[in-house]
Design an enzyme around this catalytic site. Structure first.
Site, PDB file in Angstrom:
ATOM      1  N   ASP A 130      -4.059   2.505  -1.682  1.00  0.00           N
ATOM      2  CA  ASP A 130      -3.344   3.729  -2.026  1.00  0.00           C
ATOM      3  C   ASP A 130      -4.221   4.946  -1.742  1.00  0.00           C
ATOM      4  O   ASP A 130      -5.233   5.157  -2.395  1.00  0.00           O
ATOM      5  CB  ASP A 130      -2.923   3.671  -3.488  1.00  0.00           C
ATOM      6  N   SER A 182      -3.073  -3.217  -3.050  1.00  0.00           N
ATOM      7  CA  SER A 182      -2.393  -2.005  -2.610  1.00  0.00           C
ATOM      8  C   SER A 182      -3.420  -0.937  -2.224  1.00  0.00           C
ATOM      9  O   SER A 182      -4.176  -0.467  -3.058  1.00  0.00           O
ATOM     10  CB  SER A 182      -1.501  -1.485  -3.737  1.00  0.00           C
ATOM     11  N   SER A 199       0.842  -1.196   0.000  1.00  0.00           N
ATOM     12  CA  SER A 199       0.000   0.000   0.000  1.00  0.00           C
ATOM     13  C   SER A 199       0.873   1.241   0.000  1.00  0.00           C
ATOM     14  O   SER A 199       2.095   1.157   0.070  1.00  0.00           O
ATOM     15  CB  SER A 199      -0.885   0.037   1.258  1.00  0.00           C
TER      16      SER A 199
END
Lengths: 337, 337, 337, 337
Positions: C267, C265, C227
């Site tokens: 983000d 991930s 992340s």
């Protein structure tokens, strides 16, 4: 008759002098109505804030209550937080033409521009009008725009409301307004205009008024494609984020008149502010009474859309009945002694 | 008494056997109640869908009606469309601890996991409880989770509703359910559980019941931080997008009991489905009756949250009055003869 | 070494004096680092804008690039457009405790408040740290907050970056800033701080630097739970909507260093403005150079996060290698003669 | 020449046989090109998935990278998650007419329908074409739709790309595709088609190719209204939520070729799936390679849009230069030895 003329008063806030969106200074409304007494019941309604003509951008926001609809222009409003054109409402299959005609209107006034975000909304008037004929032309749209004026807007079976129905009755365009003072004693006027065309059970001051009971013999068949377009104008100094909060309350107010918020109902609200850009914004903490004003104005505009409409026979002989005042009031007074 | 026991029936759809979210098979509810009779009125409510324990992901969606609140876990639900933990509700300043305790609970059951999205919501019970003491501990949360069971959930002043107020009265936790058949005769059960803590004017079957009129002498001061958390469970096979549509209607239903949707009200709905993943999804066209079931269940759950609550004297001597049944029913019957 | 010390310069805009988020006046950074040389490599990073301490609300926005993460506080920022607390970053399973500790910090400074929206983000450092031990305590968080200062922030394996990895290498915390003049010659400083922990192929000035090629023998196994948390601060007068546009560009900038934007991930970018509320907002038309500043600052912050990190052996003997400068520069100079 | 013909290969995944969106079975592309060699350089591009013709609904999602644009149809896609019409691209001031013509096309094929959500996007070709003349007619749009076919689509200065420019060079339409196997060895084909019209510095395999350096004497003036429309088609079984994740990566991929994501760039991606509804959906965990395929296909489609375009002199004598292959390749090989 308008709701107030029948004694139906929504909320405690006072209305503006016209009890209409045109109470917000500079906001004009125009209609083009197409009604051949037979298959065609459609039209165009234009909301024109004169303040546009100086900067061509007013703070604005869209809220989508139920996205089953074709509101043109929403993504750019989401991004930039501004309205760049008047707002045009019409029937579903004419919305692209209406947007194109609106573009013509804006281009004439902005001879140097190369990009314009036109805002056009629609609801489906195919129950009373032969919608597949798509007969709205540029001329119809320009007439609504150019004929827009202050003063009392037409309601009921006019413009984009000519062929719409709601809550089991004939409906159409309705409008209302509210005035209040916000922090510091500053007066604020907020108005709403609706294109009512959605399902549910009409509810007046909390009292259900099922069409099947008010109109004996009515089949109560709900036309397909029910939706609602709501335009909220305010002279309160608000930016796009805050206007988005108003727009959300406009959708919430539909529930007060009995909206079912069904799958097929494309329910959209657009809110804009006519306040000059240099005025300091109202803080969020001051918005609760403005929210109340929005909800009251939308509720009353929706009632006006129904109460001002008249029984209409349209496409394929479909009949949509006006709300019968006597039965409605009798029922209302029995339950609200 | 619950709304139905008082003769207040919402809508026409039948309820499940318990008229509770626990009618959705596998959905358990647990409460930890903290009430010292003086400054402390708070607690924890846990909603535990047993179906989680096999796959640890149920289709889910969040809708934010008004984001003035601290719902933990929403962005991952938005992205992946799944619920990975039970749902815990509590008071505002304990929500982070509640989420941390929920994490402990989930980690024990998933010894190999390295990432868990815990879902915890809150409303502000600081009018009746000394909220700044933050006395919710991991033990309180685990007790609610581990004690969760099927059967009739506690309502009113229990769990996360111990210190909440709504619409001018003492409120708390409420629940309700609806059954219906969707396309093909498939039975669907939908339930709602609410933590009611918001402003407005109580409205029962359309009849306004202002607290100031029902409780002579009540000051009607609205506590700050009003909000509402709504949990919707259904065994209908729905994905996250469709559940998001249900969640939106849960927020819309607040208006039916008179919610003002004020600035300070953090109004959130979470909807999840317990249907096994292999069952074909309901088409959107079949959702209108499910929307109606959600709205009816939420409306009745909100009424139950108030009607089951009892007058409470709390922090700093603040008093929140229970709804007086006799006056309410008298008023209701006069207006709904 | 920082990227610039290695001769890697991103873009053409000048940096602030420290080339750090602390170049934005009033923005402080603090770290608590936990590194036992064995199983524990984690920590806390705090970003504290001193301007908070007067009004407790700074304009702010969150953009979710990929919602697989647990950012606490986002829905209220979306609604009200303000940051009410410092921002705390830590490892995934400590994020709720970090938020709770942040609440303690804020409550001490606001003795009368009853509701606070705390903002805490996380990425998963479970590859190098025994994440399930959840050893972050309130003390660790308060130390980062109370120890926050202007001046050059620590980078690489410090604070919330102690155990993170990115693009096949050891990563951590990085920061950078840019200065530019906007319309009217007004100087603007924009800074970024990142917690880098995501997958892809490291790309420096467009030249791919695959870990498997730069570090012979590295297995290149990508840790789970990758992340990236990005914090953007600016002294430009921007409201939440405009800051949302900046936050989006922060996410876009991840691609420049080779982010794969993979499923797992999470983000997130948070952007806030320290400008006093009475300063007129920058118009959207003036934002393009600010967007460029954001993207350059984020790109360089990400490079700094890697280049300042050192090879780390952690949980279960997992090894994460620092970027080998010599090989990287050799490759870079060969391809950028 | 296409990028691959020049030796520029993006990523490692294989392309489909045509390296075009038409590699996704059933997806057709048609162009109408208007080029009078002088003031008019515009046109229409249609993407027609044949699978529409059975159910008239394909799973679909829109992602708005930057909302400064006029994508018609997005709110209904957001709500219902389906594409109901082919996708038409054109110049900004013709987008409403294009949508109206698309409606004609759909209505002919659906004689009983009363509501259709038409999807039309635009970018501004006003630098090379006299955009205010709005010369796109229904016939032009129908020609593109009815002439749509499988096989190699035209690229560069064709259809909606006739008058567009990007990254300092003449651009236009480009396309590309990727094949991969997902879990269980199931082959998936994903294609992209772009209408490239945005600012930044052309970047090829990480090497910047500033127009001012590749074309001595070019003034490098960036035309106003830069934007990018991206269409992603896949035969992977994905629902709207998952397609939304693909669409987001399509926007991220613009950065790889040097997009500046400036204020005025309306960057939109639409992704749809042609998989039959009964096929089980790919789990989110399997999407990372599909994301990579999308990003590679979009990057290569963008390069093709530039590399296939030819130097064009248009409105008011504006000149937009094609990418000079020799200088570009020389620079590329010097930096990628």
């Amino acid at each position: 008759a308008r709701a107030r003329e029948l004694g139906v008063v929504v909320g405690r806030l006072p209305t503006g002098p016209l009890n209409a969106i045109t109470d917000v200074e500079g906001v004009l409304v125009g209609h083009t109505t197409i009604d051949d007494g037979a298959d065609l019941h459609t039209g165009v309604t234009a909301i024109v804030p004169e303040q546009l003509f100086s900067t061509w951008r007013l703070p604005a926001a869209v809220h989508v209550g139920n996205g089953y609809g074709k509101l043109i222009g929403s993504t750019q409003i989401d991004e930039l937080g501004v309205l760049e054109s008047p707002i045009v409402l019409t029937g579903t299959l004419s919305v692209y033409r209406a947007a194109d005609a609106l573009l013509s209107y804006v281009m004439r006034r902005r001879p140097d521009g190369l990009s314009f975000n036109c805002v056009a909304g629609e609801t489906n008037d195919g129950y009373l009008s032969d919608i597949r004929r798509r007969l709205i032309t540029e001329r119809h749209v320009l007439d609504a725009l150019e004929g827009a004026s202050g003063g009392q807007p037409g309601e009921g079976c006019v413009g984009a409301g000519t062929g719409t129905t709601a809550l089991g009755f004939k409906a159409g365009i309705g409008t209302s307004s509210r005035r209040l003072e916000v922090e510091g004693g500053v007066p604020v006027t907020t108005g709403a205009l609706v294109q009512a065309n959605f399902g549910g059970v009409l509810t007046v001051q909390g009292v259900p008024m099922p069409a099947a009971e008010l109109i004996p013999g009515a089949d109560g068949a709900e036309p397909p494609g029910n939706s609602c377009m709501i335009v909220v104008a305010t002279d309160a100094p608000l930016d796009a984020r805050r206007l988005g909060r108003l727009a959300r309350r406009a959708i919430f107010a539909m529930g007060r008149v009995g909206a079912s918020y069904s799958h097929g109902s494309g329910d959209y609200a657009i809110a804009f502010s006519t306040a000059p850009p240099q005025v300091p914004l109202l803080p969020d903490e001051a918005l609760t009474p403005v929210f109340a004003a929005v909800m009251d104005a939308v509720e009353e505009a929706l009632l006006n859309a129904l109460f001002k409409a008249t029984t209409t026979t349209g496409y394929q002989g479909h009949v949509s009945h006006a709300v019968p005042y006597d039965r409605l009031l009798h029922r209302l007074h029995r339950q609200r002694p």
